[in-house]
Structures are given as C-alpha cells and as structure tokens.
Design an enzyme around this catalytic site. Sequence first.
Site, short mmCIF file in Angstrom:
data_model
loop_
_atom_site.label_atom_id
_atom_site.label_comp_id
_atom_site.label_asym_id
_atom_site.label_seq_id
_atom_site.Cartn_x
_atom_site.Cartn_y
_atom_site.Cartn_z
N ARG A 19 0.81 -1.24 0.19
CA ARG A 19 -0.17 0.12 0.07
C ARG A 19 1.04 1.20 -0.13
O ARG A 19 0.49 2.10 0.83
CB ARG A 19 -1.01 0.08 1.15
N ARG A 23 -4.12 6.33 0.49
CA ARG A 23 -4.65 7.57 1.26
C ARG A 23 -3.77 8.29 1.96
O ARG A 23 -4.27 9.45 2.48
CB ARG A 23 -6.04 6.86 1.82
N ARG A 32 -7.93 11.04 -6.38
CA ARG A 32 -9.01 10.29 -5.42
C ARG A 32 -10.42 11.19 -5.50
O ARG A 32 -11.47 10.81 -5.49
CB ARG A 32 -8.73 9.39 -4.45
N ASP A 68 -6.51 -3.48 -7.18
CA ASP A 68 -6.82 -4.14 -6.37
C ASP A 68 -7.13 -5.60 -6.42
O ASP A 68 -6.65 -6.09 -7.57
CB ASP A 68 -8.26 -3.36 -5.73
N TYR A 145 -13.79 -12.71 0.32
CA TYR A 145 -14.91 -11.56 0.00
C TYR A 145 -16.12 -12.15 -0.81
O TYR A 145 -16.99 -11.52 -0.76
CB TYR A 145 -13.98 -10.78 -1.01
O1 CP3 Z 1 0.04 -1.62 -2.63
C1 CP3 Z 1 -0.42 -0.66 -3.43
O2 CP3 Z 1 0.14 0.58 -2.98
C2 CP3 Z 1 -0.89 -1.19 -4.62
C3 CP3 Z 1 -2.34 -0.98 -4.51
C4 CP3 Z 1 -2.97 -1.74 -3.79
C5 CP3 Z 1 -4.40 -1.42 -3.34
N1 CP3 Z 1 -5.01 -2.62 -2.94
C6 CP3 Z 1 -4.89 -0.28 -3.21
C7 CP3 Z 1 -6.09 0.15 -2.51
C8 CP3 Z 1 -3.01 -3.40 -3.60
C9 CP3 Z 1 -1.81 -4.17 -3.91
C10 CP3 Z 1 -4.05 -3.81 -2.84
C11 CP3 Z 1 -4.28 -5.14 -2.58
C12 CP3 Z 1 -5.68 -5.47 -1.57
N2 CP3 Z 1 -6.78 -4.96 -1.71
C13 CP3 Z 1 -5.42 -6.35 -0.41
C14 CP3 Z 1 -4.27 -7.19 -0.28
C15 CP3 Z 1 -3.50 -6.10 0.58
C16 CP3 Z 1 -3.91 -6.11 2.18
O3 CP3 Z 1 -4.00 -4.96 2.51
O4 CP3 Z 1 -4.03 -7.23 2.70
C17 CP3 Z 1 -6.65 -6.30 0.14
C18 CP3 Z 1 -7.25 -7.12 1.18
C19 CP3 Z 1 -7.58 -5.48 -0.62
C20 CP3 Z 1 -9.23 -5.28 -0.68
C21 CP3 Z 1 -9.27 -4.07 -0.08
N3 CP3 Z 1 -9.11 -2.75 -1.11
C22 CP3 Z 1 -9.75 -3.46 0.85
C23 CP3 Z 1 -10.19 -4.14 2.31
C24 CP3 Z 1 -10.14 -1.82 0.78
C25 CP3 Z 1 -10.73 -0.99 1.74
C26 CP3 Z 1 -9.83 -0.69 2.93
C27 CP3 Z 1 -9.03 0.59 2.62
O5 CP3 Z 1 -8.25 0.64 3.08
O6 CP3 Z 1 -9.71 1.30 2.15
C28 CP3 Z 1 -9.48 -1.74 -0.49
C29 CP3 Z 1 -9.23 -0.36 -1.12
C30 CP3 Z 1 -7.94 0.00 -1.71
N4 CP3 Z 1 -7.15 -0.66 -2.26
C31 CP3 Z 1 -7.90 1.28 -1.60
C32 CP3 Z 1 -6.44 1.47 -2.12
C33 CP3 Z 1 -5.51 2.44 -2.44
C34 CP3 Z 1 -8.23 2.88 -0.77
C35 CP3 Z 1 -9.30 3.07 -1.81
C36 CP3 Z 1 -9.68 4.43 -1.47
O7 CP3 Z 1 -8.99 5.42 -2.27
O8 CP3 Z 1 -10.77 4.96 -0.95
#
Ligand code: CP3
Length: 340
Positions: A19, A23, A32, A68, A145
């Site tokens: 990540r 944000r 965003r 994602d 999910y």
């Molecule tokens: O690592 C990076 O910077 C690359 C991008 C990336 C995102 N998600 C961007 C994202 C990667 C590699 C992921 C993988 C991801 N997505 C995982 C595995 C990593 C982990 O944390 O275990 C999981 C479980 C997800 C599912 C997911 N996506 C969730 C649970 C959420 C909501 C929680 C949150 O933090 O908002 C997301 C959304 C998400 N994925 C965001 C980002 C930047 C936030 C979205 C936003 O801008 O509102």
Amino acid sequence: MMRAARREPCERTPVWLMRQAGRYMAEYRAVRARTTFLQLCKNPALSAEVMLTAVDRLKVDAAIIFSDLLPILEPMGFDLEFSAAEGPVIHNPVRTSADADRVRELEDLDPLGYVIETVRQTRRGLDESLPVIGFAGAPFTLASYAIEGGGSRSYLHAKRLMLRDPGAWSSLLGKLARAVTAYLNAQIDAGAQIVQLFDSWVGCLGPDDYRRYVLPHARTVFQGLRPGVPAIHFATGNPALLPLLREAGGDVIGIDWRVRLDDAWRTVGHDRAVQGNLDPAVLLTGAAEIRRRVQDILDQAGGRPGHIFNLGHGVHKETPVENAVALVEAVKELSAAGTP
Ligand code: CP3
C-alpha cells in the site's frame, strides 16, 4: 530486489511498502477527489501515474501495480462496489452450492485488459533498474470476499461453506485458482518481473484446515506461473501457517510482525527468501524509533542473502508520509552500513 528474491548477495537490503500508494499520500488523495476508486483502477494511465508518483516520493526499490484484489471477481460474475463507508462490497455473495456453480470460469482475460495495460504503462514509465510487481489475491482471500460479501471479523459464512459443503468450496477455490494463475501470467507477459500472491486473511484458519482446504489451491497457482519469475507468497495473522505457505509455494515468503523475523525465517527455512516484517503502526511514531526498529529487523536478518524489507502489512492511512520516507532511507543506509 530481484537478486534478493533469488537469494543472491546484495550491496544493501531492498525495500518497498505494501500500500505504498494510498490515502496517506496527498498526491493520491488529490487524484481520488476526482474519481472513484474503481474508476481509478480502470484507468491505466492514471493508475500508472499514481504508483510512479509514490515510487518517486518514497525512493523504494520496486513498483507494485496500482490496482486491487477484487476486480478479478467482476468477470467471474460478482457485482463489486467500493463504498466509502464499508470498503469493498459484493452484492451477490456465494452462500450455497448453487451460488458456487453460477460463478463463471475466467476464460477470457479481455475484461481485465485495463490491469494488463496498467502493467505495461507502469513498466514503460519506471526507471529500468526497478522491477514492476504484479499481484493477485490468493484463492482463500478472494473467496472470503466472494462469500462474506465484504470484509469480515469472523469469516463465519466462509468457514461454514468450507466445513459444511467441501464440494462447493473446492469448486469455488478451483475456479479462483485457475483465474488467478491466468491473470498473473498475463501480468508477467505484459512486463511484471515478479509477482505477489496476497492471502491477507487466511490467518483466520488453523494449520489443519489450511492444509486440507486451501493449500492445494494455492499450490495450483504457484505451479502454474511462468517459470523463472520469482513469486512472493504473503499472508498475515498466523505464524503457525508459515511452514505450510512454504509448502504451497513461493520463492519469497511474506512475514508479518506477529513473529520475529529470525524465528520466522528459521521456520520457513533459509533456502527461501523472506519479506517483512515491520509493524506498520511503527510508522505512526517518529524517525528515531523507526531507525531503531529497522536496525532490529536487519539484525535479525543477519546479513543473510534473501531479505526484502517491507511492512508486515499495508501502510495505514494515518501514516505521515515523511515517516514512510524515513523508513526507506533508514533501510538503505543501515543495511549498506552493515555489509562487511
Ligand atoms: O500496494 C499498493 O499501493 C498497490 C495498490 C493496492 C491496493 N489494494 C490499493 C487500494 C494493492 C496491492 C491492494 C491489495 C488489496 N486490496 C488487498 C491485499 C493487501 C492487504 O492489505 O492485505 C486487500 C485485502 C484489498 C481489498 C481492499 N481494497 C480493501 C479491504 C479496501 C478497503 C480498505 C481501505 O483501506 O480502504 C480496498 C480499497 C483500496 N485498495 C484502497 C487502495 C489505495 C483505498 C481506496 C480508496 O482510495 O478509497
């Protein structure tokens, strides 16, 4: 990063952050403000730009593509939404064997062409000395999910299906494993030099259930990947699974902070590389504490080839960017100093 993944000696420890674009970064929040998260993922030029900006700001050693875990579920028949309040939501979750039967086999990757294009554009925009990391969700975490319909604390719907209807479970995870394999290979063909499989939530299982219900499907993915491309197998929450993650596959095993890195590496075996394992909460402190904790992890790695520095899980959105920058600087400086 590539040498570390192959356990070859490096002049210092490579570092990137899960990540790393998100944000906590003002540049990301500005993007965003103009688009939804899913629209951003479906815009390869903007997705590549978001990651390249983060890589440039942090000076990390690799760029994971900006995407994602969950978009792969759309062409398999799931109705996906990212809601500001709840995070990811699947409006038609799998609860019965009839639901599992309706999940489509991912035969055609065209609907995910935007991710493949994000790989190409990230590769094109990135310094050639840095690798692009492709990624996908692991079959268990995607199934969690697909069955829960979103995030969960207890995974009771998923565990109920797994324990009560192993046939439906295995059919669903089989479809997910084949889809993920094809998806990762398409990312590799488009220029990803290393891939990471995220099994973020599998730590809710005990070792015997992991072995029986999950390991065969994770193994399908690793055995189906293009040979010669290093793969990172990442999970969190349960160090008791580490030997089984190794058994399922992966050249690099991801370690979270619930176990010491030295203990984890011994358990995994020193014939595999490891990635980790700073608690992301440490990034809420300050530069001095971050340096101390980096040194502690480097000491545990002991200069052995095959350590990729990372957090044990993703950057929290409350993280001050300067602390993430300080972490990367500390890893580079302290690991170079430690080289004989
Ligand atoms: O690592 C990076 O910077 C690359 C991008 C990336 C995102 N998600 C961007 C994202 C990667 C590699 C992921 C993988 C991801 N997505 C995982 C595995 C990593 C982990 O944390 O275990 C999981 C479980 C997800 C599912 C997911 N996506 C969730 C649970 C959420 C909501 C929680 C949150 O933090 O908002 C997301 C959304 C998400 N994925 C965001 C980002 C930047 C936030 C979205 C936003 O801008 O509102």
